[in-house]
Design a protein around this motif. Structure first.
Motif, PDB file in Angstrom:
ATOM      1  N   ARG A  51       0.166 -19.299  19.706  1.00 59.92           N
ATOM      2  CA  ARG A  51       0.243 -20.087  18.478  1.00 59.92           C
ATOM      3  C   ARG A  51       0.486 -19.229  17.238  1.00 59.92           C
ATOM      4  NH1 ARG A  51       2.150 -24.652  17.325  1.00 59.92           N
ATOM      5  NH2 ARG A  51       1.367 -25.153  19.398  1.00 59.92           N
TER       6      ARG A  51
ATOM      7  N   ILE B 198      -3.583 -29.607  10.818  1.00 62.49           N
ATOM      8  CA  ILE B 198      -2.803 -30.843  10.919  1.00 62.49           C
ATOM      9  C   ILE B 198      -3.809 -31.981  11.103  1.00 62.49           C
ATOM     10  CG2 ILE B 198      -0.883 -29.546  11.919  1.00 62.49           C
ATOM     11  CD1 ILE B 198      -1.242 -31.181  14.494  1.00 62.49           C
TER      12      ILE B 198
ATOM     13  N   GLU C  22      -7.458 -21.225  21.205  1.00 59.15           N
ATOM     14  CA  GLU C  22      -8.723 -21.032  20.496  1.00 59.15           C
ATOM     15  C   GLU C  22      -9.567 -22.303  20.436  1.00 59.15           C
ATOM     16  OE1 GLU C  22      -8.342 -20.247  16.310  1.00 59.15           O
ATOM     17  OE2 GLU C  22      -6.652 -21.598  16.086  1.00 59.15           O
TER      18      GLU C  22
ATOM     19  N   HIS D  68       4.319 -25.695   8.691  1.00 55.81           N
ATOM     20  CA  HIS D  68       4.513 -25.321  10.101  1.00 55.81           C
ATOM     21  C   HIS D  68       4.811 -26.582  10.902  1.00 55.81           C
ATOM     22  CE1 HIS D  68       3.940 -23.672  14.034  1.00 55.81           C
ATOM     23  NE2 HIS D  68       2.762 -24.216  14.230  1.00 55.81           N
TER      24      HIS D  68
ATOM     25  N   PHE E  80       3.110 -33.221  25.614  1.00 52.78           N
ATOM     26  CA  PHE E  80       2.438 -31.921  25.790  1.00 52.78           C
ATOM     27  C   PHE E  80       0.937 -32.023  25.534  1.00 52.78           C
ATOM     28  CE2 PHE E  80       1.693 -27.361  25.321  1.00 52.78           C
ATOM     29  CZ  PHE E  80       2.502 -26.857  26.324  1.00 52.78           C
TER      30      PHE E  80
ATOM     31  N   ILE F  18       3.014 -29.152  19.646  1.00 52.04           N
ATOM     32  CA  ILE F  18       1.875 -28.637  20.413  1.00 52.04           C
ATOM     33  C   ILE F  18       2.347 -27.646  21.488  1.00 52.04           C
ATOM     34  CG2 ILE F  18      -0.238 -29.274  21.668  1.00 52.04           C
ATOM     35  CD1 ILE F  18      -0.163 -30.211  18.740  1.00 52.04           C
TER      36      ILE F  18
ATOM     37  N   TYR G 133      -4.775 -23.592   9.989  1.00 50.02           N
ATOM     38  CA  TYR G 133      -3.673 -24.450   9.552  1.00 50.02           C
ATOM     39  C   TYR G 133      -4.005 -25.854  10.042  1.00 50.02           C
ATOM     40  CZ  TYR G 133       0.869 -26.355   8.526  1.00 50.02           C
ATOM     41  OH  TYR G 133       1.885 -27.134   7.990  1.00 50.02           O
TER      42      TYR G 133
ATOM     43  N   ARG H 117       1.127 -34.144  17.510  1.00 55.26           N
ATOM     44  CA  ARG H 117       2.046 -34.090  16.383  1.00 55.26           C
ATOM     45  C   ARG H 117       3.066 -35.221  16.427  1.00 55.26           C
ATOM     46  NH1 ARG H 117       1.712 -32.277  11.257  1.00 55.26           N
ATOM     47  NH2 ARG H 117       3.087 -30.525  10.803  1.00 55.26           N
TER      48      ARG H 117
ATOM     49  N   GLU I 143      -8.772 -25.304  19.515  1.00 54.89           N
ATOM     50  CA  GLU I 143      -8.547 -26.171  18.356  1.00 54.89           C
ATOM     51  C   GLU I 143      -7.663 -27.367  18.680  1.00 54.89           C
ATOM     52  OE1 GLU I 143      -9.451 -26.272  15.076  1.00 54.89           O
ATOM     53  OE2 GLU I 143     -10.876 -24.641  15.305  1.00 54.89           O
TER      54      GLU I 143
ATOM     55  N   SER J 274      -3.376 -19.709  12.568  1.00 54.70           N
ATOM     56  CA  SER J 274      -3.858 -20.352  13.799  1.00 54.70           C
ATOM     57  C   SER J 274      -4.201 -21.796  13.444  1.00 54.70           C
ATOM     58  CB  SER J 274      -5.097 -19.640  14.321  1.00 54.70           C
ATOM     59  OG  SER J 274      -6.165 -19.816  13.405  1.00 54.70           O
ATOM     60  N   PHE J 275      -4.449 -22.605  14.475  1.00 54.19           N
ATOM     61  CA  PHE J 275      -4.778 -24.004  14.198  1.00 54.19           C
ATOM     62  C   PHE J 275      -6.163 -24.170  13.568  1.00 54.19           C
ATOM     63  CE2 PHE J 275      -1.624 -26.258  17.258  1.00 54.19           C
ATOM     64  CZ  PHE J 275      -0.754 -26.476  16.203  1.00 54.19           C
ATOM     65  N   SER J 276      -6.994 -23.131  13.647  1.00 54.60           N
ATOM     66  CA  SER J 276      -8.271 -23.259  12.946  1.00 54.60           C
ATOM     67  C   SER J 276      -8.083 -23.029  11.446  1.00 54.60           C
ATOM     68  CB  SER J 276      -9.309 -22.296  13.514  1.00 54.60           C
ATOM     69  OG  SER J 276      -8.817 -20.982  13.510  1.00 54.60           O
TER      70      SER J 276
ATOM     71  N   ALA K 291       4.323 -27.263  14.011  1.00 53.19           N
ATOM     72  CA  ALA K 291       3.137 -27.616  14.813  1.00 53.19           C
ATOM     73  C   ALA K 291       3.430 -28.496  16.015  1.00 53.19           C
ATOM     74  CB  ALA K 291       2.053 -28.235  13.932  1.00 53.19           C
TER      75      ALA K 291
END
Lengths: 751, 156
Positions: A271, A680, B41, A185, B100, A189, A678, B134, B43, A674-676, A187
């Motif tokens: 997301r 990075i 969420e 992904h 961002f 932001i 996936y 990122r 994160e 989700s970022f939890s 990703a």
């Protein structure tokens, strides 16, 4: 050489002031009078025919429209095409009644607020008539369930140089490896977002953080069947792309809604939508076998690559071939066969992603290179030095020349700076019961534009104003890398005008000149920067000529400095602005220039990445303790920005090595949505990346510069895997080497 | 429900659904769009603001929960036309690329420096471990805060 005033300096980005204070307006921050919000409804099933009952959802107050397949134009397109000359396989629609992956677009809900839209989505009745999904390359190859017409094979092509079979006969050893790389992904932001509206001139305006404004324009015009010159794409501030926002995903559908409703419409994603409903780096399976002699020379190589193209054709052919072609530009291999195949699966489509094929290709081949060195009982750096390309090397496939390749120097300098030999000899002494230490390295290459494959040119308009300021109109897109600052440094240097007095446009298809391929393929500094340098040179010559004519000064007496022009034998000083005004008055001509710049070459950029790791044998967790990136960059226009690219690229590469993968189960459900789920790399897991730049002038690059941003993502992942394999004496070829992969290897070996 | 709170040193009083996320309240009701949404969420940290001297993910807080509290957002850091030292350091060190994550990142660093004026590198890293970036690989972000600490030590 004349000392440069702007090029080579770590100058601060002008846009960072607004970004640091929260004033920068991204598309998601935009508001318009009477603006509507829109959200896509994405399929929850990987392969299914869809029926949607929207009657109840339409009753939600504030809902303006709910579009499904039956409402939209049935114009097939391929979002990966960026100009009409690419005749790809066109199999995408803006909304589908058959879902081909979890995340496929099946409806668009438009309403007065986000709450309204979300509420209506919850009231849609979606009936899925499920079909058997095809997940993964193995299943795709079986062709038992076929996603498209006759076969799941989307693309197949080979490249042949020399005769690999003959090389095999002469080989002392043949080293074979099979490896896999994951769907990654992007990703960024900033989630995908896009605004469409009409302007006062009657343009349908698509305001979007995109990489190729003309690509957006082309697809919107095509899908809606309206003239290209009525579609205006405005490149908005980009909250990160890495390729993820390169192919138009939201733009055609939001344009459709704005066009139908004659209202401003903002289409936003959360997301989960972005992870499941856009594109990813293509997953691959790569089999490589390399024939070497015992002296350590590579005689031949065969690389078979299978690419998971996902549910739609998009870039299946391009990414496969981009991957293959890179394999001919790093090592001097006289006999090499590449066989690339791409397959459809019921997973999200592949898309451009930082490095575009290079990270996948190098991932497995660079592990193979280490395995050859091991077989020959050679140091992997020494083995590479015997086989890497030299300056002026030719690409044996007939692609553009490799240029001033300094990869050998990268390796040598890196060995020295990283204390490679000593570390390699002694680091294992640090290993104890629980922790294993290792060092590893890898090399990589990437390109500088499209020359040799696609049209690569850009148009630029440059003008000096009466107040000494200059404007450069060019269709570039700052993806967050600081492109505009880099290009300003080139313009300032060439024109000899203070950088603060220069402004450079980003792409706006109604205003900026045409650019053939957008901000992709690592072409902007090299090609667009080259165009600005060329235009600046010509404009400055025009200014000097004007001065000579106006002041009757011989050209050899003219000097310039920071926006001033003068006769070196006179004390009289003139600003550029004075000359601009006088020239207009006396010669009825403006101080401007327009030109079309064709990229003169497409050399390779290179990097070597060195890493030290600590592997926890109990948990399989890997700590990257130290790393060094050595880049052959030609010349750093702005070293601070270059470092930022290399450090960010390393984060991407380390993620691919250790953590990042789209987890998709046998039903096609995306588990890492989700970022939890996936991961990075965050600040505590990211090592400091040490950087050495080899600046040795790339002949056709502006001030000798060549690409870095994509290049930076290529070598880190295999370097980390090579370090782990050295630490554990394993042969991991699976990316990412998650704790599970590592522990399994440890158990297998009983270490 | 009538909500009263301080936002960037200004009293704000609004009749608002208390279950609205603080993030939406800031962005939609107060038009403070510097605070970003990246994951919804808690994160990614793009939505980080400071509530009563603590960095929090405003996507995970409801406006009813911060009634009467003191909120600081990225828009509130600049004082009398002067940027905060963290903003300056981010700019000078090249810690900003796409920008961002920047507001949330700066707010996390601000919360750290409010309670710990001279953090170590590990403390800096921990303070932003919930802020994903990122673009930068975090190096220049960490260096920006280190520069502030160094200057403080040198000025003693």
């Amino acid at each position: 050489m004349k000392e440069l005033k702007y090029v080579g300096k770590s100058l601060v980005r002008e846009d960072s002031y607004d970004k640091a204070t929260g004033k920068t307006i991204y598309v998601g921050d935009m508001k318009r009078t009477d603006m509507l919000y829109a959200k896509l409804v994405l399929s929850e099933k990987a392969h299914a025919d869809i029926e949607i009952d929207r009657s109840e959802a339409m009753l939600v107050e504030g809902i303006e429209a709910i579009y499904t397949h039956e409402d939209v134009p049935k114009v097939f397109y391929n979002s990966a095409e960026w100009y009409p000359g690419i005749k790809g396989i066109r199999d995408e629609l803006i909304l589908n009644n058959r879902a081909r992956f979890v995340g496929d677009r099946i409806a668009l809900v438009v309403g007065s607020s986000k709450e309204t839209v979300e509420k209506a989505i919850s009231k849609l009745k979606i009936i899925y008539k499920e079909l058997k999904p095809v997940i993964g390359l193995k299943q795709a190859r079986k062709d038992e369930v076929i996603i498209k017409e006759n076969t799941n094979l989307a693309f197949s092509k080979s490249i042949n140089v020399g005769n690999y079979e003959e090389a095999l006969k002469k080989a002392d050893y043949v080293i074979k490896d099979i490896g896999t790389t994951p769907k990654v992904h992007h990703a960024a932001i900033e989630p995908h977002v896009c605004l469409a509206e009409f302007d006062y001139q009657g343009n349908l305006v698509i305001c979007t953080p995109c990489q190729v404004a003309t690509q957006v324009q082309m697809h919107v015009a095509n899908v809606l069947n309206i003239p290209l010159n009525k579609v205006r794409t405005v490149k908005a501030v980009m909250g990160g792309s890495f390729g993820g926002k390169s192919q138009p995903i939201l733009e055609p559908i939001v344009a459709f809604a704005a066009w139908k409703l004659n209202r401003a419409v903002l289409l936003y994603m959360d997301r989960t939508d972005v992870i499941t409903g856009t594109v990813s780096r293509n997953a691959t399976e790569i089999a490589v076998e390399t024939a070497v002699n015992k002296e350590g020379k590579i005689l031949g190589r065969k690389v078979e690559v299978r690419v998971d193209g996902g549910a739609y054709n998009t870039n299946a052919s391009n990414v496969t071939m981009a991957l293959g072609k890179k394999l001919y530009r790093l090592y001097d291999i006289p006999n090499q066969t590449f066989e690339g195949k791409a397959y459809y699966t019921n997973t999200l489509p592949g898309g451009t992603c930082r490095g575009y094929g290079s990270p996948q290709g190098h991932a497995v081949t660079e592990v193979n290179i280490d395995n050859i060195a091991k077989k020959l009982n050679m140091d992997p750096c020494e083995f590479r030095l015997l086989n890497l390309v030299d300056e002026g090397a030719k690409d044996l496939t007939g692609a553009p020349e490799i240029g001033n390749a300094k990869i050998k120097e990268c390796v040598k300098v890196g060995m020295e700076a990283f204390n490679w030999k000593e570390k390699r000899d002694t680091i294992k002494n640090k290993s104890a019961d629980r922790y294993a230490y290792g060092v590893g390295m890898a090399c990589g290459t990437h390109g500088n534009g499209y020359k040799g494959a696609y049209p690569d040119f850009t148009n630029v308009d440059m003008r000096i104003y009466a107040d000494e300021g200059a404007i450069v109109k060019i269709g570039v897109h700052d993806l967050g890398c600081g492109t505009i600052t880099t290009l300003k440094q080139i313009a300032a240097e060439t024109l000899d005008i203070n950088m603060e007095k220069i402004r450079i446009t980003e792409a706006d298809t109604f205003v900026t000149p045409y650019d053939s391929a957008g901000t992709q393929a690592s072409r902007v500094t090299y090609v667009c920067g080259g165009a600005i340098k060329e235009a600046g040179k010509k404009l400055k010559a025009k200014l000097i000529n004007a001065f000579c004519k106006l002041k009757n000064v011989p050209i050899e007496n003219v000097e310039t400095a920071n926006g001033y022009i003068y006769d070196k034998n006179s004390t009289e000083e003139h600003t550029y602005g004075d000359i601009v005004t006088e020239y207009e008055k006396h010669f009825s001509e403006s101080m401007s220039i327009s030109l079309e710049y064709k990229s003169p070459a497409n050399p390779a950029s290179f990097a070597a990445f060195f890493a030290e790791v600590k592997v926890d044998k109990y948990t399989g967790l890997v700590d990257v303790i130290d790393c060094l990136a050595v880049h052959d960059i030609g010349r750093a226009i702005n070293p601070m920005l270059v470092e930022g690219q290399i450090q960010g690229g390393a984060q991407f590469g380390l993620g691919m090595a250790l953590y990042e993968q789209m987890k998709i189960n046998k039903n096609g459900d995306v588990k890492s949505n989700s970022f939890s789920k996936y991961h990075i790399i965050n600040s505590t897991s990211m090592p400091k990346v040490k950087i050495i730049l080899i600046e040795d002038n790339e002949p056709y690059g502006p001030y000798g510069a060549k690409s870095v941003g994509e290049m930076a993502t290529v070598a880190p992942a295999p370097a980390i895997i090579n370090a782990i394999n050295f630490a554990l004496d394993t042969n991991i070829t699976t990316f990412p080497a998650t704790p599970e992969v590592i522990v399994n290897e440890i158990l297998k070996k009983g270490i | 429900m009538i909500i009263k709170l301080m936002v960037n040193d200004k009293m704000v009083e609004r009749d608002v659904d208390p279950t609205k996320r603080l993030l939406d309240f800031l962005r939609e009701d107060l038009n403070l769009t510097g605070t970003k949404e990246g994951c919804s969420e808690g994160e990614c940290g793009a939505c980080t603001v400071i509530v009563n001297d603590k960095a929090v993910a405003s996507c995970c807080v409801l406006v009813g929960q911060v009634n009467g509290d003191n909120i600081l957002t990225i828009e509130g850091l600049e004082k009398n036309g002067e940027l905060d030292i963290i903003q300056k350091a981010f700019i000078e060190k090249g810690a900003i690329q796409c920008g961002f994550c920047t507001p949330g990142m700066i707010m996390s660093c601000k919360a750290l420096l409010m309670k710990n004026p001279k953090p170590t590198v590990d403390e800096i890293k921990r303070s932003i471990e919930g802020n994903l970036c990122r673009c930068t690989g975090y190096t220049k972000i960490i260096e920006a805060v280190q520069q502030i600490v160094e200057e403080r030590c040198n000025n003693e």
